[in-house]
Design an enzyme around this catalytic site. Sequence first.
Site, PDB file in Angstrom:
ATOM      1  N   GLY A   1     -12.043   1.847  -3.853  1.00 33.29           N
ATOM      2  CA  GLY A   1     -11.044   1.688  -4.905  1.00 33.29           C
ATOM      3  C   GLY A   1     -11.117   2.754  -5.986  1.00 33.29           C
ATOM      4  O   GLY A   1     -12.046   2.746  -6.811  1.00 33.29           O
TER       5      GLY A   1
ATOM      6  N   THR B   1      -7.601   4.233  -7.031  1.00 35.14           N
ATOM      7  CA  THR B   1      -6.253   4.152  -7.605  1.00 35.14           C
ATOM      8  C   THR B   1      -6.067   2.897  -8.463  1.00 35.14           C
ATOM      9  O   THR B   1      -6.560   1.821  -8.128  1.00 35.14           O
ATOM     10  CB  THR B   1      -5.224   4.131  -6.452  1.00 35.14           C
TER      11      THR B   1
ATOM     12  N   ILE C   1      16.160  12.953  18.335  1.00 43.12           N
ATOM     13  CA  ILE C   1      16.229  13.148  19.794  1.00 43.12           C
ATOM     14  C   ILE C   1      16.526  11.826  20.508  1.00 43.12           C
ATOM     15  O   ILE C   1      17.243  11.790  21.499  1.00 43.12           O
ATOM     16  CB  ILE C   1      14.924  13.815  20.308  1.00 43.12           C
TER      17      ILE C   1
ATOM     18  N   GLY D   1      18.398   9.603  19.279  1.00 39.03           N
ATOM     19  CA  GLY D   1      19.745   9.168  18.894  1.00 39.03           C
ATOM     20  C   GLY D   1      19.717   7.745  18.362  1.00 39.03           C
ATOM     21  O   GLY D   1      18.781   7.359  17.653  1.00 39.03           O
TER      22      GLY D   1
ATOM     23  N   GLU E   1      -4.449   9.456  -0.243  1.00 39.34           N
ATOM     24  CA  GLU E   1      -5.568  10.398  -0.491  1.00 39.34           C
ATOM     25  C   GLU E   1      -5.064  11.704  -1.099  1.00 39.34           C
ATOM     26  O   GLU E   1      -5.542  12.788  -0.761  1.00 39.34           O
ATOM     27  CB  GLU E   1      -6.387  10.634   0.775  1.00 39.34           C
TER      28      GLU E   1
ATOM     29  N   GLU F   1       1.950  17.252  -3.293  1.00 42.78           N
ATOM     30  CA  GLU F   1       1.940  18.046  -4.534  1.00 42.78           C
ATOM     31  C   GLU F   1       0.498  18.221  -5.033  1.00 42.78           C
ATOM     32  O   GLU F   1       0.114  19.302  -5.483  1.00 42.78           O
ATOM     33  CB  GLU F   1       2.791  17.357  -5.617  1.00 42.78           C
TER      34      GLU F   1
END
Length: 386
Positions: free
Chosen positions: A131, A133, A344, A346, A370, A374
Amino acid sequence: MTRNALTLNFDETENQVMIAQMVRDFGAREIKPNIMTWDEAQEFPLQLFKKMGELGLMGVLIPQEFGGAGFGYLEYVTAISEISKIDGSIGLSMAAHNSLCSNHILQFGSKEQKQKYLPKLATAEWLGAWGLTEPNTGSDAGNMKTVARKDGEYYVLNGAKNFITHGKSGNVAVVITRTGDVGDSHGMSAFILEKGTSGFSSGKKENKLGMRASETAELIFTDCRIHKSQMLGNEGDGFIQSMKVLDGGRISIAALSLGIAMGAYEAALQYSKERQQFNQAISKFQGIAFKLADMATKIEAAKLLTFRAADMKNRGLDVNKESAMAKLYASEVAVETANEGVQIFGGYGFIKDFPAEKYYRDAKLCTIGEGTSEIQKLVISRSILK
Ligand SMILES: Cc1cc2nc3c(=O)[nH]c(=O)nc-3n(C[C@H](O)[C@H](O)[C@H](O)COP(=O)(O)OP(=O)(O)OC[C@H]3O[C@@H](n4cnc5c(N)ncnc54)[C@H](O)[C@@H]3O)c2cc1C
């Protein structure tokens, strides 16, 4: 020649060949028949990970003295990409368990901590979470608000982590908290928390676009009192440790991306040879054949970057820039390949009877988890401009 020059040896090791075959057989038997059931129900298949533990897939990098398989990063990348070719959510959970939780303890734990936790993690008797975030701090993790206040021999944790893989089912979590000032990279510390500790609970499980069989949930700390022996390394080391753990972790997300891209490409290749329009297979149209050529070329390039980072990591070199490059490129290739895969197929790419739509949904996580694309560019540019 610089020390980090690419070793131009493209031969797979015997272990890589063995692991790839083992994972393919296991995946065909245990994962393929259940993929869409788990995805639709957003079911986290805990028992599957126990079986993966028996095969050594949950302790790939853990040395044999701690009950792991004791392999290096080449074998690890092979295992994650082969699993992810079948189901990205299983690859994501495998990566979070191996390279975030277990690897943090392996790299920075004391002998006692390693002896206590790694054997259980290596066999998946215990599932691991990691943990960093928080709701208000993702890319800007250094500004985290979860606090560990020192109280004699103990620390008292208050706050919350979100988007944590195995936030509910994890038996043990490595959690990074603030022990000093906001903005101070030495103001954070990492702790090992066991499920069942008073004041430590899980919160909301997220309902996700993709990677739906991988569990993502909140961790909550309310006056959670833990002994100082649960700290990893020294007070103030947590953020620096996390950045090092992520350097390795990003190789696993590159491998996850590679697997999804390969799966999406192979499904589209096969379909393009079978699907007839205007009295011929659609692969005969240059517009489709060129898409396949681009997909195959980009996958090869992503593979080279990923295995180069893995090889450097095995040799103990600094992979900060190379793992970010591999993760950035491979994850963007996964998204592009999965997108072209749907094209491909469709209309059949848009329905759940065919595999293309799931690769498309799962691939997007790879440019976010992770560290977003950016943030990878930030890491790479800082490295080349320093
Ligand atoms: C399925 C899933 C599993 C996850 N598992 C875990 C886990 O196990 N443990 C854990 O700790 N976390 C986990 N995460 C969290 C993940 O790492 C974060 O979501 C990610 O780092 C981005 O943070 P954020 O979502 O807060 O986005 P933000 O940081 O709010 O970013 C939003 C946007 O702003 C951009 N941005 C931010 N800063 C900059 C900048 N300086 N320059 C340019 N652009 C910028 C970002 O690139 C992005 O496009 C998981 C997330 C998901 C979705």
